[in-house]
Design a protein around this motif. Structure first.
Motif, short mmCIF file in Angstrom:
data_model
loop_
_atom_site.label_atom_id
_atom_site.label_comp_id
_atom_site.label_asym_id
_atom_site.label_seq_id
_atom_site.Cartn_x
_atom_site.Cartn_y
_atom_site.Cartn_z
N ILE A 50 43.22 46.74 25.88
CA ILE A 50 42.57 48.04 25.93
C ILE A 50 43.62 49.27 25.77
CG2 ILE A 50 40.55 47.05 27.67
CD1 ILE A 50 42.73 48.20 29.96
N GLN A 51 43.22 50.29 25.60
CA GLN A 51 44.03 51.81 25.79
C GLN A 51 44.52 52.01 27.06
OE1 GLN A 51 44.55 51.63 22.03
NE2 GLN A 51 45.36 53.48 22.90
N GLU A 52 45.82 52.73 27.01
CA GLU A 52 46.16 53.09 28.36
C GLU A 52 45.20 54.03 28.97
OE1 GLU A 52 49.85 55.13 27.90
OE2 GLU A 52 50.28 55.54 30.26
N GLY A 53 45.08 54.01 30.21
CA GLY A 53 43.93 55.01 31.03
C GLY A 53 42.49 54.42 31.09
N GLU A 54 42.21 53.33 30.34
CA GLU A 54 40.90 52.71 30.56
C GLU A 54 40.85 51.79 31.89
OE1 GLU A 54 39.68 52.34 25.83
OE2 GLU A 54 39.89 50.73 27.02
N ASN A 55 39.64 51.63 32.29
CA ASN A 55 39.41 50.83 33.47
C ASN A 55 38.83 49.34 32.86
OD1 ASN A 55 40.07 52.97 34.96
ND2 ASN A 55 37.44 53.55 35.08
N LEU A 56 39.18 48.33 33.54
CA LEU A 56 38.71 47.19 33.20
C LEU A 56 38.53 46.32 34.51
CD1 LEU A 56 41.19 44.45 33.31
CD2 LEU A 56 42.30 46.73 32.47
N THR A 57 37.79 45.05 34.21
CA THR A 57 37.44 44.08 35.45
C THR A 57 37.50 42.99 34.65
OG1 THR A 57 35.62 46.00 36.44
CG2 THR A 57 35.66 43.40 37.05
N VAL A 58 38.27 41.99 35.59
CA VAL A 58 38.25 40.59 35.43
C VAL A 58 37.48 39.75 36.38
CG1 VAL A 58 39.85 38.80 35.17
CG2 VAL A 58 40.44 40.88 34.12
N TYR A 59 36.93 38.52 35.83
CA TYR A 59 36.11 37.89 36.69
C TYR A 59 36.60 36.41 36.84
CZ TYR A 59 32.83 41.79 35.92
OH TYR A 59 32.28 43.07 35.88
N CYS A 60 36.36 35.88 38.19
CA CYS A 60 36.74 34.46 38.27
C CYS A 60 35.51 33.68 39.00
CB CYS A 60 37.75 34.51 39.43
SG CYS A 60 38.21 32.69 39.82
N ASN A 61 35.06 32.74 38.52
CA ASN A 61 33.63 32.08 39.17
C ASN A 61 34.03 30.73 39.03
OD1 ASN A 61 31.47 34.30 38.73
ND2 ASN A 61 32.55 34.24 36.82
N SER A 62 33.33 30.04 40.32
CA SER A 62 33.37 28.74 40.46
C SER A 62 32.44 27.91 40.58
CB SER A 62 34.26 28.65 42.00
OG SER A 62 34.25 27.27 42.31
N SER A 63 32.46 26.72 40.49
CA SER A 63 30.97 25.85 40.47
C SER A 63 30.69 25.56 42.30
CB SER A 63 31.46 24.47 39.58
OG SER A 63 32.65 23.83 40.40
N SER A 64 31.77 26.00 42.97
CA SER A 64 31.59 25.75 44.30
C SER A 64 32.24 26.67 45.23
CB SER A 64 31.86 24.17 44.76
OG SER A 64 33.12 24.11 44.35
N VAL A 65 31.73 26.61 46.50
CA VAL A 65 32.38 27.60 47.30
C VAL A 65 34.01 27.58 47.61
CG1 VAL A 65 32.37 28.68 49.68
CG2 VAL A 65 30.14 27.70 48.69
N PHE A 66 34.63 28.74 47.43
CA PHE A 66 36.01 29.01 47.62
C PHE A 66 36.26 28.81 49.33
CE2 PHE A 66 37.14 29.80 43.55
CZ PHE A 66 36.41 30.78 43.21
N SER A 67 37.46 28.35 49.60
CA SER A 67 37.79 28.44 51.14
C SER A 67 38.45 29.86 51.15
CB SER A 67 38.79 27.45 51.44
OG SER A 67 39.83 27.39 50.62
N SER A 68 39.22 30.09 50.09
CA SER A 68 39.94 31.50 50.00
C SER A 68 40.29 31.42 48.44
CB SER A 68 41.30 31.51 50.99
OG SER A 68 42.16 30.61 50.40
N LEU A 69 40.68 32.60 48.05
CA LEU A 69 40.89 32.78 46.56
C LEU A 69 42.32 33.55 46.46
CD1 LEU A 69 39.79 32.00 43.78
CD2 LEU A 69 39.15 34.38 43.72
#
Lengths: 108, 118
Positions: free
Chosen positions: A13-32
């Protein structure tokens, strides 16, 4: 076995843009945990989220933990070239399990 | 926090030889780990280095190929034995600061050793 899928895999991306990164699991996290790794260095811990629905902020980075604790997101506002790196989510069970990673490149 | 150093930082080795990677921590730690990472990709845990006992290996990794020593609470070595080009990777050691309650554990990494096998 817990699988942590991250998306997108690559992001340029270009400087100044916004972005979102995702992390998904097959089961429940205790903590991340979220880490950032720069070339030639080891990963560095950015944040740990524990409670469903939790939101943590670290300057321009906002981390969110899903209500059901099966997903998390990292949002960067007004990205800068210094944000360039590999972003990894990870869960600590009896060992650390790392996500598939998101490679971010911020162009000046 | 913990400061971790690794030696060597990088090496180019011939097929069939072995390389020993050293990991030194500036404080005593209970948990030490060894990971492998392809450049730009995620980390795969090789083993947990246990002080005074044999390392605990993850599926797909065996002691004969990756012998690990942990003589004390500040030092560990990983040997990559009988290397092949498929062993070319970045090898990282890490330590964990365990506080006991959920969400308080912190993992610190060394800078890594970049290994190329010809």
């Amino acid at each position: 076995t817990q699988l942590l899928e991250q998306s997108p895999q690559f992001l340029s991306i270009q400087e100044g843009e916004n972005l979102t990164v995702y992390c998904n699991s097959s089961s429940v996290f205790s903590s991340l945990q979220w880490y950032r790794q720069e070339p030639g260095e080891g990963p560095v811990l950015l944040v740990t989220v524990v409670t469903g629905g939790e939101v943590k902020k670290l300057k321009r980075l906002t981390f969110q933990f899903g209500d059901a604790r099966k997903d998390s997101s990292l949002h960067i506002t007004a990205a800068q070239p210094g944000d360039t790196g590999l972003y990894l989510c990870a869960e600590r069970t009896y060992k650390y399990i790392f996500g598939t990673g998101t490679r971010l490149k911020v162009l000046a | 926090s913990a400061v971790i150093s690794q030696k060597p930082s990088r090496d180019i080795c011939q097929r069939g030889t072995s390389l020993t990677i050293q990991c030194q921590v500036d404080s005593q730690v209970t948990m030490m780990f060894w990971y492998r990472q392809q450049p730009g990709q995620s980390l795969t845990l090789i083993a947990t280095a246990n002080q005074g006992s044999e390392a605990t290996y993850e599926s797909g990794f065996v002691i004969d190929k990756f012998p690990i020593s942990r003589p004390n609470l500040t030092f560990s070595t990983l040997t990559v034995s009988n290397m092949s080009p498929e062993d070319s990777s970045i090898y990282l050691c890490s330590v964990e600061d365990r506080r006991g309650s959920v969400g308080t554990d912190t993992q610190y990494f060394g800078p890594g050793t970049r290994l190329t096998v010809l």
